[in-house]
Design a protein around this motif. Sequence first.
Motif, PDB file in Angstrom:
ATOM      1  N   ILE B 373      -4.142  -5.850  -7.531  1.00 26.23           N
ATOM      2  CA  ILE B 373      -4.340  -5.698  -5.999  1.00 26.23           C
ATOM      3  C   ILE B 373      -5.158  -4.074  -4.983  1.00 26.23           C
ATOM      4  CG2 ILE B 373      -3.132  -4.922  -3.938  1.00 26.23           C
ATOM      5  CD1 ILE B 373      -0.699  -6.986  -4.717  1.00 26.23           C
ATOM      6  N   ILE B 374      -5.358  -3.573  -5.579  1.00 24.84           N
ATOM      7  CA  ILE B 374      -5.339  -2.359  -6.090  1.00 24.84           C
ATOM      8  C   ILE B 374      -7.315  -1.827  -6.468  1.00 24.84           C
ATOM      9  CG2 ILE B 374      -5.783   0.257  -6.668  1.00 24.84           C
ATOM     10  CD1 ILE B 374      -2.128   0.512  -7.073  1.00 24.84           C
ATOM     11  N   LYS B 375      -7.042  -2.645  -7.558  1.00 25.55           N
ATOM     12  CA  LYS B 375      -8.933  -2.928  -7.918  1.00 25.55           C
ATOM     13  C   LYS B 375      -9.618  -3.106  -6.773  1.00 25.55           C
ATOM     14  CE  LYS B 375      -8.422  -2.745 -12.349  1.00 25.55           C
ATOM     15  NZ  LYS B 375      -7.805  -3.077 -13.699  1.00 25.55           N
ATOM     16  N   SER B 376      -8.921  -4.760  -5.785  1.00 27.07           N
ATOM     17  CA  SER B 376      -9.234  -4.977  -4.783  1.00 27.07           C
ATOM     18  C   SER B 376     -10.247  -4.071  -3.934  1.00 27.07           C
ATOM     19  CB  SER B 376      -9.069  -6.404  -4.687  1.00 27.07           C
ATOM     20  OG  SER B 376      -8.803  -7.874  -5.471  1.00 27.07           O
ATOM     21  N   MET B 377      -9.262  -3.533  -3.544  1.00 25.38           N
ATOM     22  CA  MET B 377      -9.416  -2.533  -1.979  1.00 25.38           C
ATOM     23  C   MET B 377     -11.084  -1.760  -2.896  1.00 25.38           C
ATOM     24  SD  MET B 377      -5.819  -0.515  -2.245  1.00 25.38           S
ATOM     25  CE  MET B 377      -5.020  -1.527  -2.186  1.00 25.38           C
ATOM     26  N   THR B 378     -11.430  -1.169  -1.810  1.00 20.61           N
ATOM     27  CA  THR B 378     -12.531  -0.545  -1.541  1.00 20.61           C
ATOM     28  C   THR B 378     -12.739   1.117  -1.644  1.00 20.61           C
ATOM     29  OG1 THR B 378     -12.038   0.447   0.306  1.00 20.61           O
ATOM     30  CG2 THR B 378     -13.625  -1.346  -0.151  1.00 20.61           C
ATOM     31  N   VAL B 387      -7.831   2.891   7.347  1.00 19.47           N
ATOM     32  CA  VAL B 387      -6.821   2.374   7.554  1.00 19.47           C
ATOM     33  C   VAL B 387      -7.107   0.864   7.278  1.00 19.47           C
ATOM     34  CG1 VAL B 387      -5.790   1.667   9.447  1.00 19.47           C
ATOM     35  CG2 VAL B 387      -6.424   3.977   9.882  1.00 19.47           C
ATOM     36  N   ILE B 388      -5.720  -0.139   6.402  1.00 21.44           N
ATOM     37  CA  ILE B 388      -5.803  -0.922   5.805  1.00 21.44           C
ATOM     38  C   ILE B 388      -5.655  -1.921   6.430  1.00 21.44           C
ATOM     39  CG2 ILE B 388      -5.081  -2.717   4.368  1.00 21.44           C
ATOM     40  CD1 ILE B 388      -5.264  -0.185   2.227  1.00 21.44           C
ATOM     41  N   ARG B 392      -8.136  -6.414   6.112  1.00 18.41           N
ATOM     42  CA  ARG B 392      -8.559  -5.585   4.909  1.00 18.41           C
ATOM     43  C   ARG B 392      -7.510  -6.519   3.712  1.00 18.41           C
ATOM     44  NH1 ARG B 392     -11.940  -0.917   4.532  1.00 18.41           N
ATOM     45  NH2 ARG B 392     -12.330  -0.700   6.493  1.00 18.41           N
ATOM     46  N   ARG B 393      -6.688  -6.268   4.579  1.00 18.55           N
ATOM     47  CA  ARG B 393      -5.177  -7.115   3.660  1.00 18.55           C
ATOM     48  C   ARG B 393      -5.833  -8.165   3.186  1.00 18.55           C
ATOM     49  NH1 ARG B 393       0.121  -4.437   5.376  1.00 18.55           N
ATOM     50  NH2 ARG B 393      -1.361  -2.261   6.640  1.00 18.55           N
ATOM     51  N   LEU B 394      -6.750  -9.172   3.940  1.00 23.40           N
ATOM     52  CA  LEU B 394      -6.548 -10.996   3.424  1.00 23.40           C
ATOM     53  C   LEU B 394      -7.193 -10.540   2.581  1.00 23.40           C
ATOM     54  CD1 LEU B 394      -5.998 -13.237   4.207  1.00 23.40           C
ATOM     55  CD2 LEU B 394      -7.669 -14.133   5.852  1.00 23.40           C
TER      56      LEU B 394
END
Lengths: 400, 456
Positions: B373-378, B387-388, B392-394
Motif C-alpha cells: 500500500i505504501i509503495k503504491s503511494m507517491t 491529502v489522500i 487517490r485511495r482507489l
Amino acid sequence: MALIIIVAVAFAVVLVLGTGVGVATRRRSRTGGRPAHERRPAPPAEAPLGPAEAPVATEPASAAEAVAAAQATADAGAGAAVEELRAHEAGEGGTEPATLERPVLRDRLGKARRLLGGYLDGIRGRAVDDATFDELEEALLLADAGLATTTKVLDDLRAKVRSGEIEKAPEALLAALRADLEATFSGDSPELALGEGEGPTVWLFVGVNGVGKTTTIGKVAARERDAGKRVVLAAGDTFRAAAGEQLETWAERSGASLVRGAEGADPSSVIFDAVAHAAARHADLVLADTAGRLHTKVNLMEELRKVRRIAERPPGQLTEVLLVLDATTGQNGLVQAKQFTEAVGVTGVVLTKLDGTAKGGVVLAIRSELGLPIKLVGLGESVADLVEFDPAEFVAALFG
Amino acid sequence: MLETLTDRFEGILTRLRSRGRLGDEEVNEVLREIRVALLEADVNLGVVRDLVERIRARCTGAALSKSLTPAQQVIKVVNEELTTTLGGEALKLHYASRPPTIVLLAGLQGAGKTTTAAKLARWFKQQGRQPLLIAADLQRPAAVEQLRILGQEVGVTVFSEPSDPVAVARKGVAEAERLGRDVVIVDTAGRLAIDTALMAEVRAISDAVKPHYTFFVIDAMTGQDAVQTAEAFNETLALDGVVLTKVDGDARGGAALSVKHVVGKPIAFVSTGEGTADFETFHPDRLASRILGMGDVLSLIEKAEREYDQGTAEKATERLMAGQFSLEDFLEQLQQIKRIGPLQGMLGMLPGVPKDFRNAKIDDRDVGRIEAIIKSMTSDERRGVAVIDGSRRLRIANGSGTSTTEVNNLLRQFKEMQKMVRSLGPMNRLVSGAKQKPSKRKQKGSRFTPSTRGPG
C-alpha cells in the motif's frame, strides 16, 4: 485487529531500538566495552564459557535499569512508562520533570490493587487450618497445577469451609479438594472418535519437540491393532533426522503399515499419500505423525495448518487432532495447548512420561480453561505403556 | 496475568515516595508479587522461598535510592539476585592434558541430548578441536541413525555398535584415542531419575569412561519437577554443567533457575533452535529478565545491532517523538525491522506487551500488504504532503492489489498511533537527554557510536 497490532509493534520496535540501543551501549560501556568479546571464538587453550570477566555486581544493576527504561519506551500506549523514564533520567543527572496526567496508569493501579486485595483477603480469611491449606497449596504448585488454578481451587475450598459446607478437618478438606479437582474432568470420555462414513479415520498427532509423539503413535497403533483394526502410519515428520526410521521401528513393533516420503518432502503430501493408500487397501485408521514444533514459530504453525487441511480431505475422516504433552512441562503447557488449538483445532490431549516424578498438573488448567479432554496417558517407552486417562487416579497421584 | 513486575509494584510503592525507607509491609507486598511472577515462570517452590527470603533481607529497611523509584529499586535487587543465582562462576573448559577430553550428556527423554551432542561437536570444531561423537543411546529407535545424520551434517565422525551402552562408550573412547581425536562427546539415552536400573546404567557409563565434563541437558519448559530430577542426576553423576534447550520457545525458563540453585553448577550453553548452529553460551542477565516476565529486550537489541542501522533508528525515533513520522519513515523502518526477523518473533521479545497483543498473530503477509500500500503511494502522499482523497485511495488500492477499506484502515490507524506517541511528551526528553551524555567510551567492533546531537 491485525493491522493495528502490526503498526503498534513496528512503532514499539522503532522506539525500543531507537532508545534501547543507546541504553544497551551505555550499559556495556560500564564494563569496559565488551560486546564483540562474547561472540569471538575463544582461544584454544582455555575456553571460558559465558561472560566470565564481567563483574556481576555492576552488570545487573544497569541491566535492570536498561530493561526498565527500554520496557518503558516500548510501552507505546501506556503512560505508566513515564514514571520509570523520569526516575531513570533523574538518576542520570537530569532534573525532576513535573507530574503528568496518566489515565492508563490509574487503570493499572486499580488492577494491581484489586489483585493484591484479593490475595490478602484470602490470607486474612484463613482461620485454624492455615497449615493444611499451605500443604495443599504446596502439593498443587509442585504438581505444576499453576498459581491461578491452585488459588482458585483453594479459595473455593476456603469458602466452603467458612460456610460450613465442609468440616474443618484435614481429611474432609482433602476429600473435598480431590472431588473438586476430579470434577474438572467430568463428562469427558477417553475414547478416540472414529469416522462414521466410508474412508479411513485419521488421527493427527501434534506437539512441540521431544514430547513423545512418535512413541505414542506406536503405542496407539499397537492398541488399535489388538482391537482388530488395520492401521497405517503416516511419517509426517519429514524434518527430523531419522524420524522416518524411528516410526518404521514402531510400525514393525505394532504391526501397522507405514507410508513414508523422501527426506525433506512436504509433510502434507506424505499424509495425503498415506490416506490414499489406506483408502485403497480399506484400512480403518491412519495415524499421522508430524514434526515437533514450537508454537512460537509462525511458519511451522502455518505448515501445520496446511497439514490439517490436507488430512481432513476425503477420503480420510479427520476425527481427532491430539496434542501430545510432556508431563514434565510447566505452565508453558497451557500456552502450547492454546496455540495449537487455535492453529489446528486440538480435540484432545495425550499426557506422556507420567511414569516419572512430574505430575502433569498443567492439564487441570488446560481442561478448565480450554475445555480440552485428556484422552490418554503414556507411562513408559514400551509399546504397551499406554492407558486411558482416569481423573480419579490422576488426582490421587497429585497428592501422593 | 503477564503484566510486568514494574506495573505491579507501581501501585504498592508509589506511596513510599514520601518515606525514606522501604518498610516491612510494602516489601512484603512486593515479595508476594515476586513470588507470583516466579511461580508463573515455573521456578520451583522451594527455590522461590529461598530467593524471596534473600530479597527480603536485602530490601527491608534499605534506604530509598535517589535515582531509582522504589519499584525499580526492588526490581534491581530481584534482577541481581536472579542473575547472581543464574550466573556466578562461568564454566571454564580445561582440556585434558592427556586427550581425549570426554564429555558425557545425560537427562530426561526428549530433552534434546542427541541434537545437543551434534551442536557441541560443531562448537568444539569451531574451537579448533577434533571431536568424536559416541552414540550410546541404544534404547530409542533410530537414535544412533539420528546422530549419524547430524554427525554428517557437522562433519564429525560418529561411533556406535549394537552392543550395550557401557561397551559402546568404552570402545568409543578407545576409538577416539586410536584416531587421535582430542574431544569425545557421549550421547546417552533419556532416562527417568527414578528409574534405578537406568540411573545405575548411566553411572556405569560414567565409571567406564570417566568423563571430564558431565552435562545435564534440560528443556527450558520444564516445570516444578526440574529440581527433583536435577538433584537425582547430580547425586548419581556429579554434574559439571547444564545445557538448557528449546530456549527459542516462550517458556519463561524458571526451571533453569531451579536447577542452577539446586545443583550449583554453571549453565554452560543454551540451545536456541533446531539447527546445529543454534547453540550459544549462556547469558544470565537475559534469562533473569525473561523469568521475571520482562521480555527478552536484550536479545532483541543484539539482533537489531546486527541488522539495523542505528543512525536510521535514532533519526526515526526522533521524528516519531516530534510527530514527524511519516508513512515513508514507517516503510523504511518496517523494511529494516524485517531484516531482524519476522515481526511475530519480536512480539515475544518486547516487554510490557499486554496479553492479547502478545498472543496475537502477525501474519507476514499482512505486513507485505502494508508495504505494498505504501509503495503504491507517491512520495508526497507518503510524506503527508498530499491529502489522500477518495480517488487517490482507489488508485493506491488498485496499485497494491488491496482494497480501499484496507487503505483507509492503514491511514486511520497510522494517524491514531502517531497521536498516541505524540502524547508521550516526556519521552522526548529521555531520547534527547540520552544522546547528550558525554561520551568517554569507544566501541571497537561495534557499529554503534554514541550520538553527539544536541537537544531534540
